[in-house]
Write a protein that holds these residues in place. Structure first.
Motif, PDB file in Angstrom:
ATOM      1  N   ALA A 139      -5.636   2.810   7.218  1.00 40.45           N
ATOM      2  CA  ALA A 139      -5.543   1.502   6.562  1.00 40.45           C
ATOM      3  C   ALA A 139      -5.913   0.388   7.542  1.00 40.45           C
ATOM      4  O   ALA A 139      -6.617  -0.556   7.183  1.00 40.45           O
ATOM      5  N   VAL A 195      -4.548   6.755   1.871  1.00 36.31           N
ATOM      6  CA  VAL A 195      -4.098   5.619   1.054  1.00 36.31           C
ATOM      7  C   VAL A 195      -4.084   6.092  -0.394  1.00 36.31           C
ATOM      8  O   VAL A 195      -5.100   6.516  -0.934  1.00 36.31           O
ATOM      9  N   VAL A 202       0.835  -1.194   0.000  1.00 40.16           N
ATOM     10  CA  VAL A 202       0.000   0.000   0.000  1.00 40.16           C
ATOM     11  C   VAL A 202       0.871   1.245   0.000  1.00 40.16           C
ATOM     12  O   VAL A 202       1.826   1.354   0.775  1.00 40.16           O
ATOM     13  N   VAL A 231      -3.156   0.793  -3.826  1.00 38.88           N
ATOM     14  CA  VAL A 231      -3.201  -0.557  -3.268  1.00 38.88           C
ATOM     15  C   VAL A 231      -2.873  -1.522  -4.395  1.00 38.88           C
ATOM     16  O   VAL A 231      -3.513  -1.497  -5.437  1.00 38.88           O
ATOM     17  N   LEU A 281       1.129   5.022   0.933  1.00 42.91           N
ATOM     18  CA  LEU A 281       0.498   5.923   1.892  1.00 42.91           C
ATOM     19  C   LEU A 281       1.073   7.323   1.757  1.00 42.91           C
ATOM     20  O   LEU A 281       2.223   7.496   1.347  1.00 42.91           O
ATOM     21  N   LEU A 307     -10.162  -0.286   1.703  1.00 41.15           N
ATOM     22  CA  LEU A 307      -8.763   0.073   1.906  1.00 41.15           C
ATOM     23  C   LEU A 307      -8.333   1.124   0.889  1.00 41.15           C
ATOM     24  O   LEU A 307      -7.705   2.121   1.226  1.00 41.15           O
TER      25      LEU A 307
END
Length: 90
Positions: A36, A71, A22, A74, A24, A65
């Motif tokens: 998350a 975020v 992920v 992903v 961020l 998510l």
């Protein structure tokens, strides 16, 4: 732009989980990591200097998510396996 891609998966107690990497927000890394986690991600390792975290999430929580505050991306972890070095050439 948020995206979800890749094909790797792992099993967990009852729920199908997938390994994810992920991206961020680097400037708000701790807050983004907490968001998350609230979205269902179990973070196994964090790399705050480059804004990434690796862990697992339930397959049905991928969209949550990706939409979590902070975020940015992903991606499902991809797994490749090379043939045994002694295997005949195909």
């Amino acid at each position: 732009m948020k995206s979800v891609s890749g094909e790797s998966r792992t099993a967990s107690s009852g729920a199908s989980r997938v390994r994810v990497i992920v991206g961020l927000d680097v400037d708000r890394f701790e807050e983004a990591a907490q968001a998350a986690r609230r979205a269902g991600m179990i973070i196994e390792s964090e790399q705050p200097e480059i804004g990434t975290a690796v862990g697992t999430v339930a397959r049905d929580a991928l969209a949550a998510l990706a939409a979590a505050d902070g975020v940015e991306d992903v991606e499902r972890e991809r797994v490749y396996q090379l043939p045994d070095p002694d295997a005949p050439v195909q």
